[in-house]
Motif scaffolding. Structure first.
Motif, short mmCIF file in Angstrom:
data_model
loop_
_atom_site.label_atom_id
_atom_site.label_comp_id
_atom_site.label_asym_id
_atom_site.label_seq_id
_atom_site.Cartn_x
_atom_site.Cartn_y
_atom_site.Cartn_z
N PRO A 1 0.82 -1.21 0.00
CA PRO A 1 0.00 0.00 0.00
C PRO A 1 0.86 1.26 0.00
N GLY A 2 0.42 2.24 -0.75
CA GLY A 2 1.18 3.49 -0.86
C GLY A 2 2.14 3.47 -2.03
N GLN A 3 2.40 2.27 -2.57
CA GLN A 3 3.34 2.15 -3.69
C GLN A 3 2.55 1.71 -4.93
N ALA A 4 2.47 2.62 -5.91
CA ALA A 4 1.63 2.33 -7.08
C ALA A 4 2.15 1.13 -7.86
N ASN A 5 1.20 0.36 -8.39
CA ASN A 5 1.51 -0.78 -9.25
C ASN A 5 2.41 -1.82 -8.59
N SER A 6 2.13 -2.12 -7.33
CA SER A 6 2.99 -3.04 -6.58
C SER A 6 2.39 -4.44 -6.47
N VAL A 7 1.34 -4.72 -7.26
CA VAL A 7 0.70 -6.04 -7.15
C VAL A 7 1.72 -7.15 -7.43
N HIS A 8 1.71 -8.18 -6.59
CA HIS A 8 2.69 -9.27 -6.73
C HIS A 8 2.17 -10.54 -6.06
N GLY B 1 -6.13 2.24 0.77
CA GLY B 1 -5.73 0.89 1.20
C GLY B 1 -4.56 0.95 2.16
N ASN B 2 -4.64 0.17 3.24
CA ASN B 2 -3.57 0.12 4.24
C ASN B 2 -3.31 -1.31 4.67
N PRO B 3 -2.07 -1.64 5.00
CA PRO B 3 -1.77 -3.01 5.44
C PRO B 3 -2.18 -3.21 6.90
N PRO B 4 -2.35 -4.47 7.30
CA PRO B 4 -2.58 -4.73 8.72
C PRO B 4 -1.37 -4.27 9.54
N LYS B 5 -1.61 -3.94 10.78
CA LYS B 5 -0.54 -3.48 11.67
C LYS B 5 0.60 -4.50 11.69
N GLY B 6 1.82 -4.03 11.51
CA GLY B 6 2.98 -4.92 11.57
C GLY B 6 3.38 -5.52 10.24
N ASP B 7 2.53 -5.38 9.20
CA ASP B 7 2.88 -5.89 7.86
C ASP B 7 3.11 -4.72 6.90
N ASP B 8 3.92 -4.98 5.87
CA ASP B 8 4.09 -3.91 4.87
C ASP B 8 3.40 -4.28 3.56
N TYR B 9 2.57 -5.33 3.61
CA TYR B 9 1.82 -5.71 2.42
C TYR B 9 0.37 -5.95 2.81
N LEU B 10 -0.49 -5.90 1.79
CA LEU B 10 -1.92 -6.17 1.99
C LEU B 10 -2.36 -7.21 0.97
N VAL B 11 -2.86 -8.34 1.45
CA VAL B 11 -3.43 -9.33 0.53
C VAL B 11 -4.73 -8.74 -0.02
N LEU B 12 -4.84 -8.71 -1.35
CA LEU B 12 -6.02 -8.12 -2.01
C LEU B 12 -7.22 -9.07 -1.99
#
Ligand code: BGC
Ligand code: ZN
Length: 367
Positions: free
Chosen positions: A8-15, A55-66
């Protein structure tokens, strides 16, 4: 196990990434349910999260599962689960409670807190993975006879809520017998709203840009509603032809159309806005004209987001009735399957580039 995520916060970061399998015992009181994910639908929300608009990640993670539109099969249930059994088809609600009074009575879709928790959208991981665990409270059974409509359950819950809210608010009128509805937009929410309103017996005009015949006009016609191309007939022209509407649902994703709709509503009517507009668009509106018309006509403007369990259940009932009234029409919405979680790049491409993709969904696993 495999999951599709963004930073989240980084455009086009889907992976694609590897995440830990969920544990059914993480849900207290024997209320956990482990679900094998079969299909996940995606929409403009997923595209805008990948565009880093929100969109924001859960606390403690730097990614968000879509992924927030889920369809799966129950694999395992905790000792105190009553509503579903292993083998049942299910979907799951999206929002999880915060701390307001509305959150504590099962109406978390109406939270009064600024922070909201939504799986796959804000602060909680989503469903684009192989297995999920959730509490019985958020898992909703899908009748086997509707399994061919799989990922439509969540968008349907949002359409069901929007219209239910309008009817609830209109109890301010001692008698309200709406006859004509305009549905603006023929995407998934517009088409599903068309169904809900037709089942309530309204004359429905569903508006979108492109002149028919095409798939959207066919679906609208299949529900005995009228498809109107705004390139051929503007909203103003339509009002001149058939009169103003008693109820309008805007699902265009365009804030300017949402405001334009204010001039197409009749006396005592209700206008419901359902679009999430992540941009920064600004427009000029005839504010004096709208203001006086709204006051002299006792008109209502209502915003509606998300849905709780009750709306999922009523949406599912409407789909069942819809299948009886208009057999085979709803499944035409499900246009663009993507093969496997590995297909995430194609999933995003369809969301971003393909105007004809009415509904994109990922076939995560075979039934
Ligand atoms: C989802 C809703 C959600 C909303 C705002 C929509 O795409 O379907 O469940 O509440 O986005 O995040
Ligand atoms: Zn959505």
């Amino acid at each position: 196990m495999k999951a599709i995520a963004v930073r989240p916060g980084q455009a086009n970061s889907v992976h694609q990434r590897d995440i830990r399998e969920p544990d059914i015992n993480s849900i207290p009181g024997g209320k956990g349910i482990r679900i094998k994910v079969l299909k996940v639908g995606v929409d403009a929300t997923d595209r805008e999260i990948n565009d880093a608009l929100y969109g924001n990640p859960p606390k403690g993670d730097d990614y968000l599962v879509l992924g927030h539109e889920c369809f799966g099969r129950v694999e395992e249930v905790g000792a105190n689960v009553r509503l579903v059994r292993p083998g049942d088809y299910v979907t799951a609600t999206v929002r999880r409670p915060g701390g307001s009074i509305y959150d504590t009575i099962g109406t978390y879709d109406m939270t009064s807190e600024e922070t909201y928790y939504e799986r796959g959208i804000n602060l909680l991981h989503g469903y684009l993975t192989e297995q999920i665990v959730d509490s019985e409270e958020y898992v909703v059974r899908v009748p086997t006879g509707l399994k061919h409509l799989h990922v439509l359950m969540e968008p349907m819950s949002c359409a069901a809520k929007a219209i239910q809210q309008a009817f609830e608010c209109q109890r301010r009128m001692k008698v309200w017998r709406p006859q004509r509805a305009f549905v603006l937009g023929a995407g998934q929410i517009g088409l599903l709203s068309t169904l809900v309103l037709r089942l309530k017996g309204l004359d429905v005009y569903t508006l979108a840009r492109a002149p028919g015949p095409h798939l959207k006009s066919e679906i609208v016609g299949g529900m005995e509603a009228h498809y109107v191309s705004t390139r051929e007939t503007s909203l103003t022209d339509l009002v001149a032809q058939v009169g103003k509407a008693d109820l309008i649902v805007d699902a265009t994703g365009s804030s300017s159309i949402a405001f334009e709709a204010m001039q197409a509503l009749g006396h005592n009517g209700a206008l419901v806005w359902t679009s999430i507009t992540g941009g920064k668009k600004q427009i000029e509106v005839p504010s004096d004209k709208i203001n006086i018309e709204w006051v002299l006509g006792n008109k209502l403007l209502l915003g509606s987001v998300n849905a709780n369990r009750e709306h999922f259940e009523s949406g599912i009932k409407d789909m069942a009735l819809g299948e009886v009234m208009y057999p085979g029409v709803l499944q035409k919405i499900l246009t663009n399957p993507v093969d496997g979680l590995e297909g995430y790049a194609e999933m995003m491409r369809l969301l971003v580039e393909d105007q004809s993709a009415l509904k994109v969904f990922v076939n995560v696993a075979d039934d």
